[in-house]
Write an enzyme that holds these catalytic residues in place. Structure first.
Site, mmCIF file in Angstrom:
data_model
loop_
_atom_site.group_PDB
_atom_site.id
_atom_site.type_symbol
_atom_site.label_atom_id
_atom_site.label_comp_id
_atom_site.label_asym_id
_atom_site.label_seq_id
_atom_site.Cartn_x
_atom_site.Cartn_y
_atom_site.Cartn_z
ATOM 1 N N ASP A 122 -7.120 7.285 -3.153
ATOM 2 C CA ASP A 122 -6.040 7.642 -2.234
ATOM 3 C C ASP A 122 -6.612 8.575 -1.180
ATOM 4 O OD1 ASP A 122 -3.993 6.204 -3.527
ATOM 5 O OD2 ASP A 122 -3.593 7.849 -4.907
ATOM 6 N N ASP B 46 -0.735 1.091 -1.179
ATOM 7 C CA ASP B 46 0.558 1.706 -1.495
ATOM 8 C C ASP B 46 1.538 1.533 -0.341
ATOM 9 O OD1 ASP B 46 -0.590 2.630 -3.884
ATOM 10 O OD2 ASP B 46 -1.062 4.592 -3.031
#
Length: 171
Positions: free
Chosen positions: A124, A142
Site C-alpha cells: 500500500d 483497492d
C-alpha cells in the site's frame, strides 16, 4: 453479428489494465521508497507512503496467525475472483455499469492477490489525511475495487428507481 464477444474482450482488457497499473505502481514504490518512508505530494493532504499490509482491507485481521491468515487471504480472494467472473458471464453484457464495476473489482482483486501469492502481503502506498487524521493507506487495486463497488451500488439504486415495485400478494 453480435458485439458481445468484443465487449467481453474489452471488459477483460479493463481488468488487465487495472492489474498492470496496480503492479507497475507497486514496483515503482518498491524501487524508489524504503518501507515506512513517505514523500509528501500535497502537504497536509496526500503522501506516497510505502507500507505493507498483511491483513485484509485497511489492515483488518492483520494479526491473525499464520497459516490461517495466509490461507484466508489467498483462498478467499481466489474464490471472489471466480465469483466475479461467474457474475460477469451471468450478467448481460449490455448492462454496462454492472459489467464495468465487475471488471474493476476483478482487476483489483487480481492485483492484490498477485501480491499475496508473490510477497505474502499487499503493498500500500496512497496515504490520504487531514492533519493527523489518516485514512488507512491503500493502492490502485483497492481504489479500483471501491470504484467498482460504487458503480454496482449506483446501478442498483438506479434500477430500483426505474423498475416498479412488485405488487403485494393478494390475501
Amino acid at each position: 453479428m453480435s458485439r458481445e464477444p468484443l465487449l467481453r474482450v474489452l471488459l477483460g482488457l479493463l481488468s488487465l489494465v487495472v492489474v498492470g497499473l496496480d503492479q507497475t505502481s507497486k514496483a515503482i514504490v518498491i524501487r524508489h521508497l524504503a518501507p515506512h518512508t513517505s514523500i509528501p505530494v500535497l502537504p497536509g493532504l496526500f503522501s506516497l507512503t510505502f507500507v505493507t499490509n498483511r491483513g485484509a482491507l485497511f489492515g483488518f485481521l492483520h494479526d491473525l496467525p499464520d497459516p490461517y491468515r495466509a490461507v484466508l487471504f489467498t483462498v478467499m480472494p481466489a474464490l471472489a475472483v471466480m465469483l466475479v467472473v461467474l457474475f460477469q458471464y451471468r450478467t448481460a453484457v449490455t448492462e454496462h455499469a454492472t459489467q464495468v464495476g465487475l471488471a474493476l473489482i476483478l482487476g483489483g482483486a487480481l492485483g492484490n492477490l498477485a501480491d499475496r501469492i508473490r510477497l505474502g502481503h499487499v503493498i500500500d502506498f496512497l496515504d490520504v489525511f487531514v492533519g493527523s487524521h489518516h485514512w488507512p493507506a491503500f493502492n490502485v487495486a483497492d481504489s479500483s475495487i471501491c470504484i467498482g463497488v460504487g458503480l454496482l451500488l449506483i446501478d442498483l439504486l438506479a434500477r430500483s428507481r426505474r423498475e416498479p415495485s412488485p405488487a403485494p400478494p393478494e390475501v
